[in-house]
Enzyme design. Structure first.
Site, short mmCIF file in Angstrom:
data_model
loop_
_atom_site.label_atom_id
_atom_site.label_comp_id
_atom_site.label_asym_id
_atom_site.label_seq_id
_atom_site.Cartn_x
_atom_site.Cartn_y
_atom_site.Cartn_z
N ARG A 291 0.57 1.68 8.38
CA ARG A 291 0.87 3.09 8.59
C ARG A 291 0.30 3.52 9.95
O ARG A 291 -0.75 3.03 10.37
CB ARG A 291 0.24 3.95 7.49
CG ARG A 291 1.00 3.94 6.18
CD ARG A 291 2.33 4.72 6.27
NE ARG A 291 3.00 4.81 4.98
CZ ARG A 291 3.95 3.99 4.55
NH1 ARG A 291 4.37 2.99 5.30
NH2 ARG A 291 4.52 4.17 3.37
N HIS B 173 10.16 2.23 12.12
CA HIS B 173 9.74 2.11 10.71
C HIS B 173 10.80 1.35 9.89
O HIS B 173 11.32 1.87 8.89
CB HIS B 173 9.47 3.50 10.11
CG HIS B 173 8.57 3.48 8.92
ND1 HIS B 173 7.62 4.43 8.67
CD2 HIS B 173 8.47 2.60 7.88
CE1 HIS B 173 6.99 4.15 7.53
NE2 HIS B 173 7.48 3.03 7.05
C1 GLV Z 1 7.62 1.86 3.73
O1 GLV Z 1 6.95 2.23 4.64
C2 GLV Z 1 7.16 1.78 2.38
O2 GLV Z 1 6.05 2.26 2.11
O3 GLV Z 1 7.89 1.25 1.54
#
Ligand code: GLV
Length: 307
Positions: free
Chosen positions: A222, A270
């Protein structure tokens, strides 16, 4: 009733869930529903207030592995069980993503890219996989599989976790005392930790400084775990050679952010491990049935632990 929120794939999930659970009514946001009729939520980042009035909510299934945002919400009763996806096809994708970054560094693709720009034909001595030391932060379902697979490919892999985890071929470093030793032997640091109060801001200058000079960072955990200013400083000074980044403090990454154009950064929006609809739904259905039979679901989140 099951109420679903997925900004992009709502219809697809609704169809898959309804097919697998014909005895339940599956509704999908923005279809208006009677909040008090909702028994289960299946969600990824629903809007503020989504859970308001859901007095009969029995469980929330998260369409992802990370639950940091759902645990921070103020519209969700903390007594309602939250269940995350465990692996569901994400570990393999994460391995591919991390391997891409590892190869970029180990096979010096960054250097050859620069040479190509100058039409420069120059071989540089290779580093064997066995001499490439990788440190994986987080040995859960995803990190554990990534670490083990990289070790099986011949890389010198060490893993770090809160409580320690014995994995074949992976050196085990445990807790706060184990971290400096792991950092000191990591040419490539891979962050796959869950975002909790304990990991917020963990990858700051204090930690990054302990990596060997010329090390690389791969962050697919993250964004808030990394101090982006400290990272930029380390890349500028050459203490870090390269960073592959999939997650950021603010997403989408602001167009003015210096990471976009940093020559030592490769970044992605992401996408390292995306939720795959079929295995995700299969897992949610199995968990929902387990709950209804009074059995423990897979991926039940412990709020006090944060994942
Ligand atoms: C993606 O970031 C997830 O947490 O699945």
């Amino acid at each position: 009733m099951i109420y679903l929120y997925s900004a992009q794939d709502g219809e697809r999930y609704q169809h898959l869930l309804q097919q697998a659970l014909p005895q339940h009514q599956v509704c999908c946001w923005p279809q208006p529903v009677e909040a008090a009729q909702v028994s289960y939520g299946v969600v990824w980042n629903p809007p503020a207030g989504f859970f308001a009035g859901m007095t009969q909510l029995q469980a929330v299934f998260v369409l992802g592995a990370g639950v940091d945002r759902i645990l921070r919400r103020d519209d969700l009763d903390p007594a309602v069980p939250v269940i995350r996806l465990s692996d569901a096809g994400m570990a393999q994708q994460m391995l591919e993503y991390v391997l891409y970054g590892v190869l970029h560094v180990q096979r010096r693709m960054d250097q050859y890219q620069r040479q190509q720009q100058h039409r420069q034909w120059q071989a540089v001595a290779a580093t064997a996989a066995s001499e490439t030391r990788i440190g994986v932060l987080g040995l859960g379902e995803i990190g554990g599989k990534v670490a083990q697979a990289l070790a099986a490919m011949g890389y010198a892999v060490a893993g770090w976790s809160r409580q320690g985890r014995q994995l074949p071929g992976v050196a085990d470093f445990v807790g706060e005392q184990g971290l400096p030793a792991l950092l000191a032997r990591s040419d490539i640091l891979v962050n796959l930790l869950p975002a909790t109060a304990a990991t917020r801001g963990l990858l700051g200058s204090e930690l990054l400084r302990q990596l060997p000079r010329g090390a690389a960072l791969i962050n697919a955990g993250r964004g808030e775990q990394v101090d982006e200013a400290a990272l930029l400083g380390m890349l500028d000074s050459g203490h870090l050679r390269f960073a592959l980044l999939d997650v950021f403090v603010v997403e989408p990454l602001e167009s003015v952010h210096p990471l976009w154009s940093h020559p030592a950064v490769l970044l992605t929006p992401h996408i390292a491990a995306m939720t795959l609809a079929e295995p995700a739904v299969a897992q949610i259905v199995a968990n929902l049935q387990a709950l209804q039979q009074g059995l423990p679901p897979q991926g039940l989140v412990l709020r006090e632990r944060g994942y």
